[in-house]
Design an enzyme around this catalytic site. Structure first.
Site, PDB file in Angstrom:
ATOM      1  N   ALA A  73      -3.064  -8.631   2.324  1.00  0.00           N
ATOM      2  CA  ALA A  73      -1.795  -9.347   2.445  1.00  0.00           C
ATOM      3  C   ALA A  73      -1.005  -9.348   1.140  1.00  0.00           C
ATOM      4  O   ALA A  73       0.170  -9.713   1.119  1.00  0.00           O
ATOM      5  CB  ALA A  73      -2.062 -10.782   2.906  1.00  0.00           C
ATOM      6  N   TYR A 106     -11.182   9.227   2.230  1.00  0.00           N
ATOM      7  CA  TYR A 106     -10.253   8.210   2.776  1.00  0.00           C
ATOM      8  C   TYR A 106     -10.073   8.443   4.279  1.00  0.00           C
ATOM      9  O   TYR A 106     -10.207   7.518   5.092  1.00  0.00           O
ATOM     10  CB  TYR A 106      -8.913   8.318   2.056  1.00  0.00           C
ATOM     11  CG  TYR A 106      -7.808   7.498   2.674  1.00  0.00           C
ATOM     12  CD1 TYR A 106      -7.751   6.111   2.527  1.00  0.00           C
ATOM     13  CD2 TYR A 106      -6.784   8.109   3.414  1.00  0.00           C
ATOM     14  CE1 TYR A 106      -6.735   5.361   3.102  1.00  0.00           C
ATOM     15  CE2 TYR A 106      -5.761   7.369   3.983  1.00  0.00           C
ATOM     16  CZ  TYR A 106      -5.737   5.998   3.821  1.00  0.00           C
ATOM     17  OH  TYR A 106      -4.727   5.254   4.396  1.00  0.00           O
TER      18      TYR A 106
HETATM   19  N1  LIG Z   1       1.119   3.807   2.339  1.00  0.00           N
HETATM   20  C1  LIG Z   1       0.885   4.731   3.246  1.00  0.00           C
HETATM   21  O1  LIG Z   1       1.537   5.803   3.281  1.00  0.00           O
HETATM   22  C2  LIG Z   1      -0.173   4.524   4.295  1.00  0.00           C
HETATM   23  C3  LIG Z   1      -0.345   5.518   5.279  1.00  0.00           C
HETATM   24  C4  LIG Z   1      -1.322   5.335   6.265  1.00  0.00           C
HETATM   25  C5  LIG Z   1      -2.092   4.175   6.265  1.00  0.00           C
HETATM   26  N2  LIG Z   1      -1.896   3.231   5.279  1.00  0.00           N
HETATM   27  C6  LIG Z   1      -2.739   2.051   5.327  1.00  0.00           C
HETATM   28  O2  LIG Z   1      -1.937   0.888   5.360  1.00  0.00           O
HETATM   29  C7  LIG Z   1      -2.653  -0.222   4.780  1.00  0.00           C
HETATM   30  C8  LIG Z   1      -1.777  -0.957   3.787  1.00  0.00           C
HETATM   31  O3  LIG Z   1      -1.477  -0.071   2.725  1.00  0.00           O
HETATM   32  P1  LIG Z   1      -0.197  -0.210   1.774  1.00  0.00           P
HETATM   33  O4  LIG Z   1       0.537   1.073   1.876  1.00  0.00           O
HETATM   34  O5  LIG Z   1       0.506  -1.504   1.999  1.00  0.00           O
HETATM   35  O6  LIG Z   1      -0.933  -0.155   0.345  1.00  0.00           O
HETATM   36  P2  LIG Z   1      -1.060  -1.216  -0.835  1.00  0.00           P
HETATM   37  O7  LIG Z   1       0.272  -1.787  -1.180  1.00  0.00           O
HETATM   38  O8  LIG Z   1      -1.816  -0.497  -1.888  1.00  0.00           O
HETATM   39  O9  LIG Z   1      -1.946  -2.383  -0.187  1.00  0.00           O
HETATM   40  C9  LIG Z   1      -3.321  -2.269  -0.042  1.00  0.00           C
HETATM   41  C10 LIG Z   1      -3.891  -3.647   0.129  1.00  0.00           C
HETATM   42  O10 LIG Z   1      -5.328  -3.538   0.268  1.00  0.00           O
HETATM   43  C11 LIG Z   1      -5.912  -4.447  -0.643  1.00  0.00           C
HETATM   44  N3  LIG Z   1      -7.247  -4.071  -1.101  1.00  0.00           N
HETATM   45  C12 LIG Z   1      -7.608  -2.964  -1.760  1.00  0.00           C
HETATM   46  N4  LIG Z   1      -8.917  -3.020  -2.092  1.00  0.00           N
HETATM   47  C13 LIG Z   1      -9.366  -4.217  -1.628  1.00  0.00           C
HETATM   48  C14 LIG Z   1     -10.617  -4.881  -1.667  1.00  0.00           C
HETATM   49  N5  LIG Z   1     -11.681  -4.357  -2.307  1.00  0.00           N
HETATM   50  N6  LIG Z   1     -10.735  -6.086  -1.074  1.00  0.00           N
HETATM   51  C15 LIG Z   1      -9.679  -6.665  -0.456  1.00  0.00           C
HETATM   52  N7  LIG Z   1      -8.460  -6.090  -0.403  1.00  0.00           N
HETATM   53  C16 LIG Z   1      -8.309  -4.886  -0.986  1.00  0.00           C
HETATM   54  C17 LIG Z   1      -4.957  -4.472  -1.821  1.00  0.00           C
HETATM   55  O11 LIG Z   1      -5.248  -5.586  -2.648  1.00  0.00           O
HETATM   56  P3  LIG Z   1      -4.647  -5.694  -4.158  1.00  0.00           P
HETATM   57  O12 LIG Z   1      -3.249  -6.202  -3.964  1.00  0.00           O
HETATM   58  O13 LIG Z   1      -5.567  -6.657  -4.812  1.00  0.00           O
HETATM   59  O14 LIG Z   1      -4.685  -4.323  -4.730  1.00  0.00           O
HETATM   60  C18 LIG Z   1      -3.634  -4.544  -1.090  1.00  0.00           C
HETATM   61  O15 LIG Z   1      -3.360  -5.860  -0.665  1.00  0.00           O
HETATM   62  C19 LIG Z   1      -3.934   0.388   4.187  1.00  0.00           C
HETATM   63  O16 LIG Z   1      -4.997   0.214   5.091  1.00  0.00           O
HETATM   64  C20 LIG Z   1      -3.603   1.870   4.103  1.00  0.00           C
HETATM   65  O17 LIG Z   1      -4.767   2.669   4.155  1.00  0.00           O
HETATM   66  C21 LIG Z   1      -0.968   3.381   4.302  1.00  0.00           C
END
Ligand SMILES: NC(=O)c1ccc[n+]([C@@H]2O[C@H](COP(=O)([O-])OP(=O)(O)OC[C@H]3O[C@@H](n4cnc5c(N)ncnc54)[C@H](OP(=O)(O)O)[C@@H]3O)[C@@H](O)[C@H]2O)c1
Length: 262
Positions: free
Chosen positions: A4, A154
């Site tokens: 979040a 990943y």
């Molecule tokens: N961005 C893309 O293009 C994309 C594409 C496909 C899927 N997704 C998926 O969408 C989801 C959200 O990604 P986003 O793009 O919003 O990326 P993001 O801004 O990097 O957010 C990732 C979130 O996961 C949390 N996280 C990472 N490691 C963790 C841990 N050990 N324990 C608890 N929380 C943890 C992070 O916490 P911190 O704030 O503490 O770092 C952050 O809140 C992810 O599942 C990602 O794989 C993203």
């Protein structure tokens, strides 16, 4: 909701709070989470948003978070957190870090929260288009250093999450279990730590979706009364047939339970 404090996470908390939902932000970095919460409260005073500590790379932290909810009723779980680890590393539980955060943590969390959910609760798991380009078996869950690659590991961890969703749905037919694929979204996640990242930032980032747009499929999935659907862009589809393999789903489920001593 996990993750979040991230880009899509903040957009989702804001949207859910605007809809009047009570949201628990399950985050590892409490300062970052508090900053997100304050920004949202500044726009939506009175929103019901709380924060809990959850580090998905630690099985003990997952258990402690689930315990902290007590008997609270959970109407929906959004497994949104994710990571693309830059290199091979093992967690304190001797799990590869990407698999720990993207797969084992959500697997355990979901299983521990099931007793708090009503039989028709909603679970949304955030996957990725990269799932299409890999395969996963029960032997893929603990990659060695030689088997590790940043994007491949990943993608396999997200495909394992997809397979978990399928088996969970078979065992809990009343639950609304759906998958969301955000596309390519402008967030920290697409910074892969390569020398060409600054170039990619100029050439590529402007064409990525905003977090608000990227999280729309997940928000639609959370509001949906459908089951086993795949939300991508504006489309809602059946889970593609290439992911249909109940025997494999079961083998991965059983191996995961064995690894987690469940
Ligand atoms: N961005 C893309 O293009 C994309 C594409 C496909 C899927 N997704 C998926 O969408 C989801 C959200 O990604 P986003 O793009 O919003 O990326 P993001 O801004 O990097 O957010 C990732 C979130 O996961 C949390 N996280 C990472 N490691 C963790 C841990 N050990 N324990 C608890 N929380 C943890 C992070 O916490 P911190 O704030 O503490 O770092 C952050 O809140 C992810 O599942 C990602 O794989 C993203």
């Amino acid at each position: 909701m996990t993750g979040a404090s991230g880009a899509m996470g903040e957009a989702a908390v804001r949207a859910l709070a605007r809809d009047g939902r009570s949201v628990v932000m399950a985050c590892r970095n409490l300062e970052k989470a508090e900053a997100v919460r304050s920004r949202i409260l500044a726009d939506l005073p009175g929103a019901d948003i709380s924060i809990g500590r959850l580090d998905l790379s630690s099985l003990d932290s997952v258990r402690a978070f689930a315990d902290s909810l007590g008997q609270e009723q959970v109407s929906a779980l959004f497994n949104n957190a994710g990571v693309i680890s830059r290199g091979y590393s093992l967690t304190g539980d001797a799990l590869e870090n990407t698999f720990a955060v993207n797969y084992f943590g959500p697997f355990l969390l979901t299983r521990l929260l099931l007793p708090l959910m009503d039989p028709e609760a909603s679970i949304v798991n955030m996957i990725s288009l990269t799932c299409r380009y890999v395969s996963v078996t029960e032997k893929s869950l603990r990659p060695s250093a030689d088997e590790f690659s940043q994007l491949g590991t990943y993608a396999r961890s997200k495909l394992a999450l997809l397979r978990f969703s399928r088996e969970l749905a078979r065992r809990n037919p009343g639950l609304h279990i759906n998958l969301a694929d955000p596309g390519i979204v402008n967030s920290n996640m697409i910074d892969l730590g390569h020398w060409f990242d600054p170039l990619a930032d100029i050439l590529f980032r402007p064409f990525c979706k905003s977090p608000e747009r990227g999280v729309q499929p997940a928000l639609s999935a959370l509001a949906s009364d459908g089951r086993n659907r795949y939300f991508v862009g504006r489309k809602i589809m059946d889970i593609p047939a290439r992911f249909e393999d109940p025997n494999l789903d079961l083998r991965i489920w059983e191996e995961t339970e064995r690894i987690l001593s469940m």
